[in-house]
Design a protein around this motif. Sequence first.
Motif, PDB file in Angstrom:
ATOM      1  N   SER A  12       0.815  -1.222   0.000  1.00  0.00           N
ATOM      2  CA  SER A  12       0.000   0.000   0.000  1.00  0.00           C
ATOM      3  C   SER A  12       0.845   1.267   0.000  1.00  0.00           C
ATOM      4  O   SER A  12       0.336   2.345  -0.297  1.00  0.00           O
ATOM      5  N   VAL A  13       2.140   1.141   0.381  1.00  0.00           N
ATOM      6  CA  VAL A  13       3.033   2.314   0.338  1.00  0.00           C
ATOM      7  C   VAL A  13       4.219   2.027  -0.590  1.00  0.00           C
ATOM      8  O   VAL A  13       5.324   2.543  -0.406  1.00  0.00           O
ATOM      9  N   GLY A  14       3.952   1.142  -1.592  1.00  0.00           N
ATOM     10  CA  GLY A  14       5.033   0.642  -2.454  1.00  0.00           C
ATOM     11  C   GLY A  14       5.743   1.691  -3.299  1.00  0.00           C
ATOM     12  O   GLY A  14       6.902   1.522  -3.667  1.00  0.00           O
ATOM     13  N   ASP A  15       5.056   2.786  -3.650  1.00  0.00           N
ATOM     14  CA  ASP A  15       5.716   3.875  -4.382  1.00  0.00           C
ATOM     15  C   ASP A  15       5.039   5.188  -3.990  1.00  0.00           C
ATOM     16  O   ASP A  15       4.063   5.188  -3.227  1.00  0.00           O
ATOM     17  N   LEU A  16       5.536   6.296  -4.538  1.00  0.00           N
ATOM     18  CA  LEU A  16       5.039   7.598  -4.076  1.00  0.00           C
ATOM     19  C   LEU A  16       3.573   7.824  -4.432  1.00  0.00           C
ATOM     20  O   LEU A  16       2.835   8.479  -3.699  1.00  0.00           O
ATOM     21  N   LYS A  17       3.144   7.236  -5.552  1.00  0.00           N
ATOM     22  CA  LYS A  17       1.745   7.373  -5.928  1.00  0.00           C
ATOM     23  C   LYS A  17       0.855   6.679  -4.893  1.00  0.00           C
ATOM     24  O   LYS A  17      -0.195   7.187  -4.500  1.00  0.00           O
ATOM     25  N   ALA A  42       7.134  -0.662   5.984  1.00  0.00           N
ATOM     26  CA  ALA A  42       8.163  -0.254   5.035  1.00  0.00           C
ATOM     27  C   ALA A  42       7.624  -0.459   3.620  1.00  0.00           C
ATOM     28  O   ALA A  42       6.716  -1.265   3.402  1.00  0.00           O
ATOM     29  N   MET A  43       8.194   0.267   2.653  1.00  0.00           N
ATOM     30  CA  MET A  43       7.760   0.102   1.263  1.00  0.00           C
ATOM     31  C   MET A  43       8.005  -1.362   0.828  1.00  0.00           C
ATOM     32  O   MET A  43       8.971  -1.989   1.273  1.00  0.00           O
ATOM     33  N   ALA A  44       7.123  -1.867  -0.015  1.00  0.00           N
ATOM     34  CA  ALA A  44       7.163  -3.287  -0.402  1.00  0.00           C
ATOM     35  C   ALA A  44       8.578  -3.750  -0.753  1.00  0.00           C
ATOM     36  O   ALA A  44       9.279  -3.102  -1.521  1.00  0.00           O
ATOM     37  N   GLY A  45       8.977  -4.865  -0.189  1.00  0.00           N
ATOM     38  CA  GLY A  45      10.269  -5.462  -0.526  1.00  0.00           C
ATOM     39  C   GLY A  45      11.435  -4.918   0.282  1.00  0.00           C
ATOM     40  O   GLY A  45      12.520  -5.520   0.306  1.00  0.00           O
ATOM     41  N   GLU A  46      11.245  -3.806   0.981  1.00  0.00           N
ATOM     42  CA  GLU A  46      12.369  -3.151   1.645  1.00  0.00           C
ATOM     43  C   GLU A  46      12.920  -3.982   2.817  1.00  0.00           C
ATOM     44  O   GLU A  46      14.132  -4.134   2.970  1.00  0.00           O
ATOM     45  N   THR A  47      12.006  -4.528   3.637  1.00  0.00           N
ATOM     46  CA  THR A  47      12.489  -5.307   4.797  1.00  0.00           C
ATOM     47  C   THR A  47      13.275  -6.535   4.305  1.00  0.00           C
ATOM     48  O   THR A  47      14.347  -6.847   4.831  1.00  0.00           O
ATOM     49  N   ASN A  48      12.762  -7.183   3.263  1.00  0.00           N
ATOM     50  CA  ASN A  48      13.489  -8.334   2.699  1.00  0.00           C
ATOM     51  C   ASN A  48      14.854  -7.914   2.173  1.00  0.00           C
ATOM     52  O   ASN A  48      15.846  -8.621   2.340  1.00  0.00           O
ATOM     53  N   ARG A  49      14.894  -6.746   1.528  1.00  0.00           N
ATOM     54  CA  ARG A  49      16.163  -6.271   0.966  1.00  0.00           C
ATOM     55  C   ARG A  49      17.182  -6.049   2.083  1.00  0.00           C
ATOM     56  O   ARG A  49      18.339  -6.466   1.981  1.00  0.00           O
ATOM     57  N   LEU A  50      16.735  -5.481   3.180  1.00  0.00           N
ATOM     58  CA  LEU A  50      17.652  -5.186   4.287  1.00  0.00           C
ATOM     59  C   LEU A  50      18.149  -6.483   4.937  1.00  0.00           C
ATOM     60  O   LEU A  50      19.337  -6.628   5.245  1.00  0.00           O
ATOM     61  N   ILE A  51      17.226  -7.450   5.091  1.00  0.00           N
ATOM     62  CA  ILE A  51      17.624  -8.735   5.691  1.00  0.00           C
ATOM     63  C   ILE A  51      18.664  -9.422   4.796  1.00  0.00           C
ATOM     64  O   ILE A  51      19.679  -9.940   5.264  1.00  0.00           O
ATOM     65  N   ALA A  52      18.408  -9.373   3.480  1.00  0.00           N
ATOM     66  CA  ALA A  52      19.338 -10.034   2.542  1.00  0.00           C
ATOM     67  C   ALA A  52      20.718  -9.378   2.599  1.00  0.00           C
ATOM     68  O   ALA A  52      21.747 -10.069   2.497  1.00  0.00           O
ATOM     69  N   LEU A  53      20.747  -8.064   2.783  1.00  0.00           N
ATOM     70  CA  LEU A  53      22.047  -7.374   2.873  1.00  0.00           C
ATOM     71  C   LEU A  53      22.867  -7.929   4.035  1.00  0.00           C
ATOM     72  O   LEU A  53      24.042  -8.243   3.892  1.00  0.00           O
ATOM     73  N   ALA A  54      22.217  -8.061   5.198  1.00  0.00           N
ATOM     74  CA  ALA A  54      22.938  -8.560   6.375  1.00  0.00           C
ATOM     75  C   ALA A  54      23.414  -9.989   6.153  1.00  0.00           C
ATOM     76  O   ALA A  54      24.522 -10.366   6.559  1.00  0.00           O
ATOM     77  N   HIS A  55      22.568 -10.772   5.453  1.00  0.00           N
ATOM     78  CA  HIS A  55      22.956 -12.168   5.223  1.00  0.00           C
ATOM     79  C   HIS A  55      24.087 -12.313   4.210  1.00  0.00           C
ATOM     80  O   HIS A  55      24.687 -13.378   4.100  1.00  0.00           O
ATOM     81  N   GLN A  56      24.346 -11.224   3.470  1.00  0.00           N
ATOM     82  CA  GLN A  56      25.532 -11.282   2.601  1.00  0.00           C
ATOM     83  C   GLN A  56      26.797 -11.218   3.448  1.00  0.00           C
ATOM     84  O   GLN A  56      27.863 -11.629   3.024  1.00  0.00           O
ATOM     85  N   ILE A  57      26.663 -10.687   4.668  1.00  0.00           N
ATOM     86  CA  ILE A  57      27.844 -10.573   5.537  1.00  0.00           C
ATOM     87  C   ILE A  57      28.035 -11.858   6.338  1.00  0.00           C
ATOM     88  O   ILE A  57      29.123 -12.393   6.435  1.00  0.00           O
ATOM     89  N   GLN A  75      11.072   3.955   8.813  1.00  0.00           N
ATOM     90  CA  GLN A  75      11.429   5.369   9.025  1.00  0.00           C
ATOM     91  C   GLN A  75      11.239   6.150   7.723  1.00  0.00           C
ATOM     92  O   GLN A  75      10.791   7.290   7.710  1.00  0.00           O
ATOM     93  N   VAL A  76      11.594   5.491   6.620  1.00  0.00           N
ATOM     94  CA  VAL A  76      11.442   6.127   5.309  1.00  0.00           C
ATOM     95  C   VAL A  76       9.961   6.356   4.996  1.00  0.00           C
ATOM     96  O   VAL A  76       9.548   7.457   4.623  1.00  0.00           O
ATOM     97  N   SER A  77       9.142   5.316   5.205  1.00  0.00           N
ATOM     98  CA  SER A  77       7.742   5.467   4.773  1.00  0.00           C
ATOM     99  C   SER A  77       6.964   6.460   5.637  1.00  0.00           C
ATOM    100  O   SER A  77       6.110   7.176   5.110  1.00  0.00           O
ATOM    101  N   ILE A  78       7.248   6.526   6.952  1.00  0.00           N
ATOM    102  CA  ILE A  78       6.490   7.511   7.758  1.00  0.00           C
ATOM    103  C   ILE A  78       6.827   8.936   7.329  1.00  0.00           C
ATOM    104  O   ILE A  78       5.960   9.799   7.239  1.00  0.00           O
ATOM    105  N   ALA A  79       8.115   9.164   7.045  1.00  0.00           N
ATOM    106  CA  ALA A  79       8.509  10.521   6.646  1.00  0.00           C
ATOM    107  C   ALA A  79       7.867  10.886   5.313  1.00  0.00           C
ATOM    108  O   ALA A  79       7.325  11.977   5.147  1.00  0.00           O
ATOM    109  N   LEU A  80       7.895   9.949   4.351  1.00  0.00           N
ATOM    110  CA  LEU A  80       7.293  10.232   3.040  1.00  0.00           C
ATOM    111  C   LEU A  80       5.799  10.523   3.173  1.00  0.00           C
ATOM    112  O   LEU A  80       5.275  11.432   2.534  1.00  0.00           O
TER     113      LEU A  80
END
Length: 411
Positions: A12-17, A42-57, A75-80
């Motif tokens: 529902s908050v996937g993009d600015l529109k 969070a915007m769609a896919g963002e939480t997964n993206r962040l988790i995947a980043l950590a798992h690269q480490i 934090q990003v979506s509330i501000a937007l």
Amino acid sequence: MPIVVQKFGGTSVGDLKRVENVARKAISEYEKGNKVVVVVSAMAGETNRLIALAHQITDLPDEREMDVLISTGEQVSIALLAITLKKLGYKAKSYLGNQVKILTDSAFTKARIIKVEHNNILKDLNEGYIVVVAGFQGVDEYGNITTLGRGGSDTTGVAIAAALKADVCDIYTDVEGVYTTDPKICNKARKLKKISYDEMLELASLGSKVLQIRSVELAKKFKVPVHVRSSFSDEPGTLVCEEDKTMENVIVSGISYNKDEARITLVNVPDKPGVAAKLFGEISKGNIVVDMIIQNSSIDGTTDLTFTVPKTDLKKALLLVEKVAKDLGAKEVLSDDSISKVSIVGVGMRSHSGIAAKMFDVLGKAGINILMISTSEIKISCVIDEKYTELAVRELHDAFQLDKEPVIEEK
Ligand code: ADP
Ligand code: ASP
Ligand code: MG
């Protein structure tokens, strides 16, 4: 003035529109004369993206740091959203969990809310602000950032609604309500007008991701009326509410599935007192939730113990189990992460027999082998091979005729 809490999920908050669409839904409630709090994910896919980043480490990232990382999406979506509301001419203010504050315990990545200190929110509402709150996050008593487990924004929404004694908690998502099963895998799924807290609790705990379990627990405890509905239409959705007499007449009201569990088996464990206590004691110290447990009958003084844990905790669980298995003298530890649990749920099962037999028969006729079974008063679950999940759900949906509106006779 009535208070309305609206929660919007990632799509529902996937993009600015879409953020603007959310802003307009909030404004519409505000213009009707309500005080409005909006909780966003969070915007769609963002939480997964962040988790995947950590798992690269690393495979097992530190959980405290994971929460610092994955709480940033919200934090990003509330501000937007707050920026959008202001651009549209409304007073709006965004809050992170620790600014509200949403106090939780310290179980990083799966924290539980202890208290919502809502004075800031109340003050802003009284001053005419639309208040925007980050879902999914809180803060523990030491000031550490915590998160509430996947799908946790639902829980933030309901917890805030309970604290503010809101008139309703609207959960806006990408489907039109709660269906007899996941409409994305079964095109015959039927939207329910209402569902009891208990049935919703079972469906959610058995894997229906439309609401996080804890959000339903809180809604039930604090009698928060929850309305699950679509962000993309104005149709009424599903009301999650107290059970009424008519609901008892429906034997099976929904089917859920869960592909997020894995199975661990300890082979040839000595069959003696204290074994289960030691094993599950160690696992619980690791903050891992065990779901189904099966112990085979003993042959030559040994037995096999099989249980399921969340897939995300499998590596952590195996480290603990392998150590205990050695101490106990078990032969080996096996694991399987390509399983799925399919469950049928209905309060009417309390007073009807033969439902389990019918479920096993349907799966058998579809050629699906049952690996584990568990039952309660209002549900039956079978663990099967993951690849048959969709087939099992559709076959059961047909067999129990869930596509048809049940005929309700008042008793
Ligand atoms: P959000 O991001 O809005 O929180 P989720 O993906 O967490 O959305 O939850 C909504 C999804 O839940 C739907 O897209 C649907 O695929 C899934 N779902 C599973 N079971 C059901 C059900 N019984 N009724 C409705 N949706 C369901
Ligand atoms: N963003 C979090 C998640 O993806 C919380 C939520 O969506 O409810 O799990
Ligand atoms: Mg969700």
